[in-house]
Design a protein around this motif. Sequence first.
Motif, PDB file in Angstrom:
ATOM      1  N   HIS A   1      -0.605  19.673   1.052  1.00 35.90           N
ATOM      2  CA  HIS A   1      -0.885  19.237   2.089  1.00 35.90           C
ATOM      3  C   HIS A   1      -2.453  18.102   1.596  1.00 35.90           C
ATOM      4  CE1 HIS A   1      -5.024  19.629   4.651  1.00 35.90           C
ATOM      5  NE2 HIS A   1      -4.663  19.456   5.433  1.00 35.90           N
ATOM      6  N   LYS A   2      -2.708  18.366   0.091  1.00 38.85           N
ATOM      7  CA  LYS A   2      -3.823  17.405  -0.221  1.00 38.85           C
ATOM      8  C   LYS A   2      -2.716  16.590  -0.412  1.00 38.85           C
ATOM      9  CE  LYS A   2      -7.185  16.805  -4.384  1.00 38.85           C
ATOM     10  NZ  LYS A   2      -7.362  17.552  -5.457  1.00 38.85           N
ATOM     11  N   THR A   3      -2.072  16.807  -0.989  1.00 40.38           N
ATOM     12  CA  THR A   3      -1.121  15.100  -1.338  1.00 40.38           C
ATOM     13  C   THR A   3      -0.598  14.764  -0.236  1.00 40.38           C
ATOM     14  OG1 THR A   3      -0.435  16.141  -3.551  1.00 40.38           O
ATOM     15  CG2 THR A   3       0.298  14.048  -1.680  1.00 40.38           C
ATOM     16  N   PHE A   4      -0.230  14.783   0.445  1.00 36.92           N
ATOM     17  CA  PHE A   4       0.114  14.152   2.147  1.00 36.92           C
ATOM     18  C   PHE A   4      -1.258  13.776   2.368  1.00 36.92           C
ATOM     19  CE2 PHE A   4       0.790  14.024   6.636  1.00 36.92           C
ATOM     20  CZ  PHE A   4       2.572  13.537   6.556  1.00 36.92           C
ATOM     21  N   SER A   5      -2.241  14.723   2.961  1.00 39.44           N
ATOM     22  CA  SER A   5      -3.731  13.713   3.678  1.00 39.44           C
ATOM     23  C   SER A   5      -3.992  12.806   2.878  1.00 39.44           C
ATOM     24  CB  SER A   5      -5.140  15.102   2.876  1.00 39.44           C
ATOM     25  OG  SER A   5      -5.341  14.807   1.693  1.00 39.44           O
TER      26      SER A   5
ATOM     27  N   HIS B   1      -2.752   5.823   6.109  1.00 41.07           N
ATOM     28  CA  HIS B   1      -2.658   4.943   6.164  1.00 41.07           C
ATOM     29  C   HIS B   1      -0.811   4.880   6.686  1.00 41.07           C
ATOM     30  CE1 HIS B   1       0.717   2.492   3.461  1.00 41.07           C
ATOM     31  NE2 HIS B   1      -0.107   1.088   4.004  1.00 41.07           N
ATOM     32  N   LEU B   2       0.082   5.987   7.028  1.00 46.84           N
ATOM     33  CA  LEU B   2       1.141   6.189   7.773  1.00 46.84           C
ATOM     34  C   LEU B   2       0.531   6.364   9.682  1.00 46.84           C
ATOM     35  CD1 LEU B   2       3.824   6.739   8.051  1.00 46.84           C
ATOM     36  CD2 LEU B   2       3.221   9.617   7.982  1.00 46.84           C
ATOM     37  N   THR B   3      -0.967   6.253   9.803  1.00 47.60           N
ATOM     38  CA  THR B   3      -0.824   6.397  10.993  1.00 47.60           C
ATOM     39  C   THR B   3      -1.009   5.063  11.247  1.00 47.60           C
ATOM     40  OG1 THR B   3      -2.433   8.500  10.656  1.00 47.60           O
ATOM     41  CG2 THR B   3      -3.005   6.900  12.997  1.00 47.60           C
ATOM     42  N   VAL B   4      -1.645   3.893  10.957  1.00 50.38           N
ATOM     43  CA  VAL B   4      -1.482   2.961  10.784  1.00 50.38           C
ATOM     44  C   VAL B   4      -0.751   1.949  11.369  1.00 50.38           C
ATOM     45  CG1 VAL B   4      -3.168   0.447   9.994  1.00 50.38           C
ATOM     46  CG2 VAL B   4      -4.336   2.608   9.781  1.00 50.38           C
ATOM     47  N   VAL B   5       0.754   2.076  10.414  1.00 48.86           N
ATOM     48  CA  VAL B   5       1.717   1.907  10.148  1.00 48.86           C
ATOM     49  C   VAL B   5       2.132   2.512  11.072  1.00 48.86           C
ATOM     50  CG1 VAL B   5       3.713   2.251   8.839  1.00 48.86           C
ATOM     51  CG2 VAL B   5       1.951   1.561   7.553  1.00 48.86           C
ATOM     52  N   THR B   6       2.406   3.258  11.489  1.00 48.64           N
ATOM     53  CA  THR B   6       3.027   3.619  13.128  1.00 48.64           C
ATOM     54  C   THR B   6       2.834   3.033  14.422  1.00 48.64           C
ATOM     55  OG1 THR B   6       3.569   5.922  11.816  1.00 48.64           O
ATOM     56  CG2 THR B   6       3.951   5.413  14.763  1.00 48.64           C
ATOM     57  N   ILE B   7       1.360   2.694  14.461  1.00 48.25           N
ATOM     58  CA  ILE B   7       0.729   1.887  15.576  1.00 48.25           C
ATOM     59  C   ILE B   7       1.614   0.529  15.273  1.00 48.25           C
ATOM     60  CG2 ILE B   7      -1.466   1.856  16.755  1.00 48.25           C
ATOM     61  CD1 ILE B   7      -2.221   4.489  16.232  1.00 48.25           C
TER      62      ILE B   7
ATOM     63  N   MET C   1       0.702  -1.038  -0.306  1.00 48.43           N
ATOM     64  CA  MET C   1       0.074  -0.564  -0.020  1.00 48.43           C
ATOM     65  C   MET C   1       0.678   1.627  -0.072  1.00 48.43           C
ATOM     66  SD  MET C   1      -3.069  -1.458   2.940  1.00 48.43           S
ATOM     67  CE  MET C   1      -4.239  -0.043   2.637  1.00 48.43           C
ATOM     68  N   ALA C   2       2.002   1.149   0.534  1.00 43.79           N
ATOM     69  CA  ALA C   2       2.981   2.276   0.718  1.00 43.79           C
ATOM     70  C   ALA C   2       3.836   2.826  -0.740  1.00 43.79           C
ATOM     71  CB  ALA C   2       4.332   1.806   1.532  1.00 43.79           C
ATOM     72  N   TYR C   3       3.897   1.246  -1.654  1.00 41.96           N
ATOM     73  CA  TYR C   3       4.362   1.281  -2.819  1.00 41.96           C
ATOM     74  C   TYR C   3       3.829   2.212  -3.471  1.00 41.96           C
ATOM     75  CZ  TYR C   3       6.739  -0.860  -7.312  1.00 41.96           C
ATOM     76  OH  TYR C   3       7.262  -0.799  -7.925  1.00 41.96           O
TER      77      TYR C   3
ATOM     78  N   TYR D   1      -2.344  -4.384  18.860  1.00 45.64           N
ATOM     79  CA  TYR D   1      -1.650  -4.968  17.951  1.00 45.64           C
ATOM     80  C   TYR D   1      -2.661  -5.921  16.970  1.00 45.64           C
ATOM     81  CZ  TYR D   1       1.510  -8.646  19.596  1.00 45.64           C
ATOM     82  OH  TYR D   1       2.038  -9.490  20.168  1.00 45.64           O
ATOM     83  N   THR D   2      -3.254  -5.941  17.718  1.00 40.39           N
ATOM     84  CA  THR D   2      -4.993  -7.518  17.251  1.00 40.39           C
ATOM     85  C   THR D   2      -6.079  -7.163  17.766  1.00 40.39           C
ATOM     86  OG1 THR D   2      -4.991  -7.931  20.163  1.00 40.39           O
ATOM     87  CG2 THR D   2      -3.110  -8.927  18.570  1.00 40.39           C
ATOM     88  N   VAL D   3      -6.039  -5.143  18.232  1.00 37.79           N
ATOM     89  CA  VAL D   3      -7.777  -4.543  18.165  1.00 37.79           C
ATOM     90  C   VAL D   3      -7.243  -3.297  17.843  1.00 37.79           C
ATOM     91  CG1 VAL D   3      -9.510  -4.771  20.297  1.00 37.79           C
ATOM     92  CG2 VAL D   3      -8.357  -6.576  19.862  1.00 37.79           C
ATOM     93  N   ILE D   4      -6.666  -2.485  18.149  1.00 35.86           N
ATOM     94  CA  ILE D   4      -7.021  -1.009  18.100  1.00 35.86           C
ATOM     95  C   ILE D   4      -6.727  -1.101  16.834  1.00 35.86           C
ATOM     96  CG2 ILE D   4      -6.204   0.923  19.311  1.00 35.86           C
ATOM     97  CD1 ILE D   4      -7.808  -0.479  20.851  1.00 35.86           C
ATOM     98  N   THR D   5      -5.236  -1.383  16.187  1.00 31.05           N
ATOM     99  CA  THR D   5      -5.111  -1.824  14.289  1.00 31.05           C
ATOM    100  C   THR D   5      -6.527  -1.403  13.844  1.00 31.05           C
ATOM    101  OG1 THR D   5      -2.588  -1.660  14.919  1.00 31.05           O
ATOM    102  CG2 THR D   5      -3.427  -1.256  12.945  1.00 31.05           C
ATOM    103  N   PRO D   6      -6.848  -2.701  14.321  1.00 33.01           N
ATOM    104  CA  PRO D   6      -7.754  -3.059  13.162  1.00 33.01           C
ATOM    105  C   PRO D   6      -9.663  -1.846  12.894  1.00 33.01           C
ATOM    106  CG  PRO D   6      -7.150  -5.146  14.315  1.00 33.01           C
ATOM    107  CD  PRO D   6      -6.251  -3.948  14.937  1.00 33.01           C
ATOM    108  N   VAL D   7      -9.650  -1.851  14.484  1.00 29.07           N
ATOM    109  CA  VAL D   7     -11.138  -0.706  15.144  1.00 29.07           C
ATOM    110  C   VAL D   7     -10.119   0.918  14.074  1.00 29.07           C
ATOM    111  CG1 VAL D   7     -11.147   1.446  16.491  1.00 29.07           C
ATOM    112  CG2 VAL D   7     -11.302  -1.414  17.202  1.00 29.07           C
ATOM    113  N   LEU D   8      -8.711   0.759  14.558  1.00 30.21           N
ATOM    114  CA  LEU D   8      -8.291   2.525  13.613  1.00 30.21           C
ATOM    115  C   LEU D   8      -9.010   2.643  12.248  1.00 30.21           C
ATOM    116  CD1 LEU D   8      -5.259   2.799  15.203  1.00 30.21           C
ATOM    117  CD2 LEU D   8      -7.655   4.379  15.666  1.00 30.21           C
ATOM    118  N   ASN D   9      -8.527   1.005  11.243  1.00 31.31           N
ATOM    119  CA  ASN D   9      -9.138   0.831  10.207  1.00 31.31           C
ATOM    120  C   ASN D   9     -10.099   2.017   9.311  1.00 31.31           C
ATOM    121  OD1 ASN D   9      -8.380  -0.086   6.775  1.00 31.31           O
ATOM    122  ND2 ASN D   9      -9.489  -1.755   7.676  1.00 31.31           N
ATOM    123  N   PRO D  10     -11.754   1.161   9.747  1.00 32.87           N
ATOM    124  CA  PRO D  10     -12.477   1.381   9.011  1.00 32.87           C
ATOM    125  C   PRO D  10     -12.411   3.171   9.485  1.00 32.87           C
ATOM    126  CG  PRO D  10     -13.246   0.201  11.227  1.00 32.87           C
ATOM    127  CD  PRO D  10     -11.313   0.184  10.837  1.00 32.87           C
ATOM    128  N   ILE D  11     -12.548   3.636  10.715  1.00 31.11           N
ATOM    129  CA  ILE D  11     -12.528   5.007  11.573  1.00 31.11           C
ATOM    130  C   ILE D  11     -11.365   5.700  10.612  1.00 31.11           C
ATOM    131  CG2 ILE D  11     -12.456   6.646  13.097  1.00 31.11           C
ATOM    132  CD1 ILE D  11     -12.190   4.451  15.325  1.00 31.11           C
TER     133      ILE D  11
END
Length: 311
Positions: free
Chosen positions: A233-237, A242-248, A116-118, A276-286
């Motif tokens: 700003h538009k490009t980085f947004s 994705h970067l938020t999920v990756v970091t956590i 996804m980053a690529y 990494y088992t629960v919080i990250t999957p929660v962040l995905n749809p949010i």
Amino acid sequence: MLNNTSAPEFILLGFSGFQEFRILLFFSFLVVYLFILLGNALIILLSNMDVALHVPMYFFLSNFSFLEMCYTSVTVPRLLGDFLTGPQAISLQACITQMYFFFSLGTTEFFLLAIMAYDRYLAICQPLQYPVLMNSSVCACLACSCWLGGFLTPFLPIAFISQLPFNGSNQINHFFCDTSPLINLSTGDTFMADTMVFLVSAVIVLVSFLLTLTSYALIVSTILDLPSASGRHKTFSTCASHLTVVTIFYSTVIFMYLCPHSGQTSELEKVVSVFYTVITPVLNPIIYTLRNKDVKKALGKVLSRTKQLAT
């Protein structure tokens, strides 16, 4: 491949130190689990129903959402049952199976995050060549490679663990069958199993992390070269979520599997595992729905169609 001298079952202690809050924890995890299933299912549904989302980014996101649903389902339903009834026995076969699927899906997640980053790198840094470099057949091959690689990679370390003798304590101080707590219960020589788990984890985590980091470094470099602040700003947004999920995800996994520990699972390590088992999957749809204009627009279209059909 299971050792015949192994103990027939183990006890997953889970969060036994919080038994007075077990009903509260049950409903909290149940709500979170249902949100993960419904939220990620919504992303998959919207990505397939709206033609505007038939692009590589949302194709990989659909794979990622399905992965998160499976990944969470490996551990959370068992944890919910333990909250209601207390720590229950789990056979060695079931423990090994849970461990295999947990690490297979986790490895697939590392691969998908790197892909996804690529994909974001090509879209932002190579926009003219992007439609050719990331066409539908390439996307399908990359996704299949992630899933296949994810399910093949953990086979060797899991095979080593399954051959260990377990003739002593059968209490696993965790809420799922993790490698380190299970290996620590073995009464045999665990050097090869420990080494194999560490080497495979290090290679998968560090290689995928470096690939992801390189992609984002090139993206940031391209963004900084844009002439207007609004354009930057538009490009980085488009890749910030994705970067938020990756970091956590990477920070918690590196802490658990690549940093030295005492050998005994602490309450802190269990809490980190929840991330990494629960919080990250929660962040995905949010993150990918509430903060994504394309997905919100697609959701509006679906709701409008549903309302028209109802009337």
